[in-house]
Design a protein around this motif. Structure first.
Motif, PDB file in Angstrom:
ATOM      1  N   ILE A 169      -4.043 -21.957   3.159  1.00 19.00           N
ATOM      2  CA  ILE A 169      -3.530 -21.119   2.260  1.00 19.00           C
ATOM      3  C   ILE A 169      -3.919 -21.349   0.846  1.00 19.00           C
ATOM      4  CG2 ILE A 169      -1.414 -20.153   1.765  1.00 19.00           C
ATOM      5  CD1 ILE A 169      -2.253 -19.118   4.419  1.00 19.00           C
ATOM      6  N   GLY A 170      -3.811 -22.504   0.560  1.00 17.46           N
ATOM      7  CA  GLY A 170      -4.127 -23.152  -0.715  1.00 17.46           C
ATOM      8  C   GLY A 170      -2.917 -22.881  -1.693  1.00 17.46           C
ATOM      9  N   ALA A 171      -3.149 -21.853  -2.780  1.00 16.92           N
ATOM     10  CA  ALA A 171      -2.015 -21.610  -3.808  1.00 16.92           C
ATOM     11  C   ALA A 171      -0.735 -21.019  -3.309  1.00 16.92           C
ATOM     12  CB  ALA A 171      -2.853 -21.108  -4.989  1.00 16.92           C
ATOM     13  N   ASP A 172      -0.977 -20.140  -2.047  1.00  8.55           N
ATOM     14  CA  ASP A 172       0.138 -19.461  -1.730  1.00  8.55           C
ATOM     15  C   ASP A 172       0.904 -20.333  -0.796  1.00  8.55           C
ATOM     16  OD1 ASP A 172      -0.203 -17.151  -3.201  1.00  8.55           O
ATOM     17  OD2 ASP A 172      -1.998 -16.403  -1.671  1.00  8.55           O
ATOM     18  N   VAL A 212      -0.055 -14.332   7.253  1.00  5.39           N
ATOM     19  CA  VAL A 212      -0.153 -13.036   6.958  1.00  5.39           C
ATOM     20  C   VAL A 212       0.672 -12.490   5.770  1.00  5.39           C
ATOM     21  CG1 VAL A 212       0.154 -10.583   7.617  1.00  5.39           C
ATOM     22  CG2 VAL A 212      -0.747 -12.366   9.186  1.00  5.39           C
ATOM     23  N   VAL A 213       1.877 -13.034   5.520  1.00  5.71           N
ATOM     24  CA  VAL A 213       2.711 -12.929   4.410  1.00  5.71           C
ATOM     25  C   VAL A 213       1.893 -13.532   3.273  1.00  5.71           C
ATOM     26  CG1 VAL A 213       4.931 -13.166   3.209  1.00  5.71           C
ATOM     27  CG2 VAL A 213       4.811 -12.530   5.603  1.00  5.71           C
ATOM     28  N   ALA A 214       1.982 -14.663   3.384  1.00  8.42           N
ATOM     29  CA  ALA A 214       1.059 -15.470   2.141  1.00  8.42           C
ATOM     30  C   ALA A 214      -0.248 -14.781   1.572  1.00  8.42           C
ATOM     31  CB  ALA A 214       0.656 -17.257   2.567  1.00  8.42           C
ATOM     32  N   ARG A 215      -1.101 -14.260   2.472  1.00  5.20           N
ATOM     33  CA  ARG A 215      -2.216 -13.767   2.110  1.00  5.20           C
ATOM     34  C   ARG A 215      -2.140 -12.267   1.377  1.00  5.20           C
ATOM     35  NH1 ARG A 215      -4.285 -15.615   7.285  1.00  5.20           N
ATOM     36  NH2 ARG A 215      -5.514 -17.352   7.140  1.00  5.20           N
ATOM     37  N   GLU A 216      -0.866 -11.743   1.645  1.00  6.29           N
ATOM     38  CA  GLU A 216      -0.866 -10.476   1.024  1.00  6.29           C
ATOM     39  C   GLU A 216      -0.804 -10.350  -0.487  1.00  6.29           C
ATOM     40  OE1 GLU A 216       2.831  -8.531   1.813  1.00  6.29           O
ATOM     41  OE2 GLU A 216       1.881  -6.540   2.116  1.00  6.29           O
ATOM     42  N   GLU A 217      -1.640  -9.400  -0.967  1.00 10.77           N
ATOM     43  CA  GLU A 217      -1.688  -9.511  -2.533  1.00 10.77           C
ATOM     44  C   GLU A 217      -0.595  -9.279  -3.128  1.00 10.77           C
ATOM     45  OE1 GLU A 217      -2.169  -8.450  -6.098  1.00 10.77           O
ATOM     46  OE2 GLU A 217      -1.786  -6.679  -5.105  1.00 10.77           O
ATOM     47  N   SER A 218      -0.104 -10.315  -4.012  1.00  8.62           N
ATOM     48  CA  SER A 218       1.194 -10.635  -4.546  1.00  8.62           C
ATOM     49  C   SER A 218       1.565  -9.295  -5.497  1.00  8.62           C
ATOM     50  CB  SER A 218       1.449 -11.830  -5.230  1.00  8.62           C
ATOM     51  OG  SER A 218       0.208 -11.743  -6.070  1.00  8.62           O
ATOM     52  N   GLY A 219       0.450  -8.791  -6.199  1.00  3.24           N
ATOM     53  CA  GLY A 219       1.039  -7.728  -7.208  1.00  3.24           C
ATOM     54  C   GLY A 219       1.415  -6.659  -6.371  1.00  3.24           C
ATOM     55  N   ARG A 220       1.012  -6.180  -5.421  1.00  2.00           N
ATOM     56  CA  ARG A 220       1.380  -4.874  -4.678  1.00  2.00           C
ATOM     57  C   ARG A 220       2.552  -5.289  -3.909  1.00  2.00           C
ATOM     58  NH1 ARG A 220      -3.034  -3.093  -0.353  1.00  2.00           N
ATOM     59  NH2 ARG A 220      -1.593  -1.542  -0.216  1.00  2.00           N
ATOM     60  N   ARG A 221       2.690  -6.353  -3.534  1.00  2.00           N
ATOM     61  CA  ARG A 221       4.152  -6.699  -3.143  1.00  2.00           C
ATOM     62  C   ARG A 221       5.216  -6.684  -4.253  1.00  2.00           C
ATOM     63  NH1 ARG A 221       5.552 -11.539  -0.728  1.00  2.00           N
ATOM     64  NH2 ARG A 221       6.997 -10.558   0.567  1.00  2.00           N
ATOM     65  N   ARG A 222       4.974  -7.183  -5.238  1.00  2.00           N
ATOM     66  CA  ARG A 222       6.013  -6.886  -6.346  1.00  2.00           C
ATOM     67  C   ARG A 222       6.255  -5.542  -6.582  1.00  2.00           C
ATOM     68  NH1 ARG A 222       3.106 -11.596  -8.447  1.00  2.00           N
ATOM     69  NH2 ARG A 222       2.090 -10.189  -9.965  1.00  2.00           N
ATOM     70  N   LEU A 223       5.259  -4.548  -7.015  1.00  2.00           N
ATOM     71  CA  LEU A 223       5.254  -3.365  -7.098  1.00  2.00           C
ATOM     72  C   LEU A 223       6.234  -2.679  -6.073  1.00  2.00           C
ATOM     73  CD1 LEU A 223       4.592  -0.823  -8.777  1.00  2.00           C
ATOM     74  CD2 LEU A 223       2.721  -0.510  -7.248  1.00  2.00           C
ATOM     75  N   ARG A 224       6.054  -2.920  -4.756  1.00  2.00           N
ATOM     76  CA  ARG A 224       6.720  -2.362  -3.555  1.00  2.00           C
ATOM     77  C   ARG A 224       8.344  -2.876  -3.642  1.00  2.00           C
ATOM     78  NH1 ARG A 224       1.979  -2.885  -0.004  1.00  2.00           N
ATOM     79  NH2 ARG A 224       2.976  -4.971   0.631  1.00  2.00           N
ATOM     80  N   ASP A 225       8.381  -3.958  -4.136  1.00  2.00           N
ATOM     81  CA  ASP A 225       9.817  -4.708  -4.054  1.00  2.00           C
ATOM     82  C   ASP A 225      10.503  -4.072  -5.194  1.00  2.00           C
ATOM     83  OD1 ASP A 225       9.188  -6.321  -2.156  1.00  2.00           O
ATOM     84  OD2 ASP A 225       9.008  -8.271  -3.627  1.00  2.00           O
ATOM     85  N   ARG A 226       9.994  -3.658  -6.453  1.00  2.00           N
ATOM     86  CA  ARG A 226      10.364  -2.966  -7.511  1.00  2.00           C
ATOM     87  C   ARG A 226      11.349  -1.566  -7.134  1.00  2.00           C
ATOM     88  NH1 ARG A 226       6.589  -5.363 -10.926  1.00  2.00           N
ATOM     89  NH2 ARG A 226       5.621  -3.097 -10.810  1.00  2.00           N
ATOM     90  N   VAL A 227      10.166  -0.757  -6.511  1.00  2.00           N
ATOM     91  CA  VAL A 227      10.591   0.634  -6.103  1.00  2.00           C
ATOM     92  C   VAL A 227      11.448   0.747  -4.636  1.00  2.00           C
ATOM     93  CG1 VAL A 227       8.569   1.603  -7.313  1.00  2.00           C
ATOM     94  CG2 VAL A 227       8.412   1.165  -4.973  1.00  2.00           C
TER      95      VAL A 227
END
Length: 713
Positions: A169-172, A212-227
């Motif tokens: 996973i590395g950084a995630d 799977v969760v760790a690999r998910e693109e973090s920017g898209r996740r943050r965007l979905r979280d906001r809306v």
């Protein structure tokens, strides 16, 4: 035959108690027999043997009341719960870290070991939690070391797999570790022949999901979280600041799970009880007062009791999610899966700010509670309660003409209840009546008539499933096993059957409860349900949520709209991404109400209050009354108290009570508009009295005219 021998044994024990100068009625002789391990006697028991057993029982009870808590505070790894009679069941919590920095604890609950068990027995008999304390610590440390030794190879393998995952996973890595940590905090493993395999299998699935969760693109996740509701759990800031402990009191009806939770609540310095019904909130508010506590009650319609209470009883929709307390009790947690009201249990489970959150419900809710604890990263302890009296499915149906005093006949519509009621009254039975359209006050009064014997038979819907003390009820008789759920007519689920049937045979009133139906065809599903047949797993196991005012106003600003209907439609379709743990509550009724309220052009926070006001939206008259109230609010006019006759038919009186409740509910939110609260309370009281008078009058009015020469059996 065994039961007859047991009765003989308890009679012999009664003789011994009399010789000791102890009243037999003051002692639970069956419990004493079990404590003395006496399957049967041949006519005599030594008085000193009985006296010794009584002394031991008294010492154990005293230790349970004071010594157990003192010992737990000294050795937190020790766990204890009631066992048979006055014994305690002890477990040792062993924690094994899976990461080098001490994180990811693998938790085991194991027997404390023979030496420790002997010391605990001495402590109990002497009510002395300090007795041989150093020896106890040493024995427990030895047990923990032995248990860790048996799992050394399995734990080493798990550590190796996790290190490999982290390298991949590395950084995630933090994103990967979080779900693993939540899973381990919500699970406690117990000894079994295949324990190592069970631990590995559990973590294999979670490790896969975590990667799977760790690999998910973090920017898209943050965007979905906001809306949407991706950050739903984190919005409960007061709860997240606490290291909450969740305790699930899991068991069927009549098992003492809620009673034990309320005992813990009463012992706390501050606390709250969250009820599914106003009736339950009222009953437990009164129970808190009887204990001498500074108690209060809050429902959607009213506030009672002390102005600054230490303990509150509330309906769950009014849960206070801002002010921390020591203990919170959430009752009927299985309501999480209800599409209409489940959002309130979701809010409470994730958001109540309490050091200890005790949830009470059936085992059907375990998977939901465990997933909630995992999602919130909080610990979960499950305490299992067994039913106190047996619940037996009868071999034969009981038609209405064979109903006996002490029976409850259950149907699933107001019309069916009244049809059953008329049949029974005509046949010579006096009846009490309970169904959902009746107010809590009337339901309580009708239950009281049944408990007092004024009414022989209870005719009811599944409204008896929660919140009523039905004392002498011995048999529950289903007149149907199908119900209309607001969308379609469907068969009762096994948990629903068990919840209703479980009201039979209340501990302290009956030795066992009986369950049957009025026809042969219904007996099979009832037997299956009571035998513990599982319900098919739900296709969708996400948590129901409903937007609050903060979310609604933020969405309105983002969408550039003043329409409540547009905002609710946005939440229902656009805010839940694939993989979310949450889903929108049933919103069709709220959307329809929002479209009607939008016409008045109220501020969106006011429109929301009217859209969720508790009225019967299937009733055209009630909807018309609410529309007039909305228009009055928009025009800045006050709304006078309801004007209604209390001399009409039952359905009209029931409508009056519901509208009065809605007026009071709105009066708490708009006191300047709904300003005739006292007059409305008086009308509600008069309408309730009129309903109760009608039910009493018609409960047996045809008995004298139609009573047959030979009474029903």
């Amino acid at each position: 035959m065994a039961r007859k021998r047991n009765h003989l044994t308890t009679d012999i024990l009664a003789d011994a108690l009399h010789r000791l100068g102890i009243g037999a009625a003051a002692v639970d002789r069956e419990a004493l027999r079990l404590r003395m391990d006496l399957p049967e006697l041949n006519g005599f028991v030594e008085d000193e043997t009985v006296a010794a057993a009584l002394r031991d029982g008294g010492a154990r009870r005293a230790f349970a009341e004071t010594g157990v808590a003192a010992l737990r505070s000294t050795i937190p790894a020790l766990r204890s719960e009631p066992g048979r009679d006055d014994d305690r069941v002890w477990r040792l919590r062993v924690s094994i870290p899976l990461l080098d920095d001490g994180r990811l604890d693998l938790r085991l609950d194991v027997p404390p070991g023979e030496t420790a068990a002997e010391i605990l027995e001495e402590m109990a008999l002497g009510n002395d939690p300090a007795r041989r304390l150093d020896d106890l610590r040493a024995a427990l440390a030895e047990t923990a070391a032995e248990r860790e030794g048996t799992l050394r190879r399995a734990v080493a393998r798990l550590r190796e797999l996790i290190r490999d995952d982290l390298h991949e996973i590395g950084a995630d890595a933090p994103t990967y570790i979080a779900p693993l940590d939540r899973t381990l905090r919500a699970r406690v493993f117990t000894p079994s022949p295949n324990l190592a395999h069970a631990i590995g299998d559990t973590l294999k699935t979670v490790r896969t999901r975590a990667k799977v969760v760790a690999r998910e693109e973090s920017g898209r996740r943050r965007l979905r979280d906001r809306v949407g509701f991706g950050g739903y759990i984190d919005k409960f800031v007061p709860a997240r600041r606490l290291n909450r402990r969740i305790v699930f009191h899991m068991g069927p009806t009549n098992s003492g799970k809620t009673y034990a939770a309320l005992e813990a609540l009463a012992r706390a310095q501050t606390g709250t009880y969250l009820a599914p019904l106003r009736l339950l909130a009222l009953e437990n508010y009164e129970a808190l007062l009887e204990r001498g506590l500074r108690a209060g009650m809050v429902t959607g319609e009213e506030i009672l009791g002390e102005p600054d209470p230490s303990h509150t009883a509330r309906t769950i929709e009014t849960a206070d999610l801002r002010h921390p307390v020591d203990v919170a009790v959430i009752d009927e947690i299985q309501m999480l899966s209800d599409p209409d009201r489940g959002w309130a249990w979701t809010n409470a489970l994730f958001g109540i700010p309490a050091n200890t959150v005790i949830v009470c419900g059936s085992d059907d809710a375990l998977s939901h509670v465990r997933r909630a604890a995992e999602a919130a990263g909080e610990s979960l302890d499950v305490v299992t309660f067994a039913r106190k009296t047996p619940l037996v499915a009868l071999d034969a149906p009981v038609p209405l003409e064979s109903v006996q005093p002490g029976d409850a006949v259950v149907a699933f519509s107001r019309r069916a209840v009244h049809e059953n009621r008329e049949t029974l009254v005509a046949a010579g039975r006096s009846v009490a009546t309970i169904y959902g359209a009746l107010s809590p006050e009337v339901r309580r009064a009708e239950a009281q008539r049944f408990r007092d014997g004024e009414a022989e038979v209870l005719v009811t819907t599944d409204a008896i499933g929660m919140g009523l003390n039905l004392g002498p009820l011995k048999r529950v008789i289903f007149s149907a096993i199908m119900k209309w759920d607001g969308t379609a007519t469907r068969a009762l689920t096994n948990p629903e059957i068990r919840q209703i049937a479980g009201r039979a045979g209340r501990f302290g009133h009956q030795d066992e409860g009986h369950v049957t139906a009025t026809d042969d065809a219904s007996l099979g599903p009832i037997r299956d349900a009571l035998a513990g047949a599982p319900t098919a797993p739900a296709a969708d196991t996400r948590f129901y949520v409903r937007p609050d005012l903060i979310a609604i106003e933020a969405a309105a600003l983002e969408l550039g709209t003043a329409s409540l209907a547009e905002v609710l439609a946005h939440f229902s379709r656009a805010t839940f991404y694939d993989g979310s743990a949450f889903q929108p509550s049933e919103m069709e009724e709220a959307l329809e109400a929002a479209r009607a309220v939008d016409k008045a052009r109220l501020p969106i926070r006011e429109a929301f209050a009217f859209a969720v006001a508790p009225i019967d939206r299937r009733d055209a008259i009630s909807k018309a009354v609410l529309d007039r109230w909305v228009q009055a609010r928009a025009a800045g006019a006050s709304v006078p108290a309801l004007r209604a006759s209390v001399d009409g038919e039952l359905d009209g009186l029931e409508r009056t009570v519901k509208l009065a409740a809605a007026y009071l509910w709105l009066g708490r939110r708009f006191p300047d508009t709904f300003d005739e609260v006292e007059a409305t309370k008086l009308l509600r009281s008069r309408a309730n009295a009129a309903i109760e008078a009608q039910l009493r009058k018609t409960a047996s009015q045809r008995v004298a005219a139609r009573r047959r020469p030979r009474a029903m059996a």
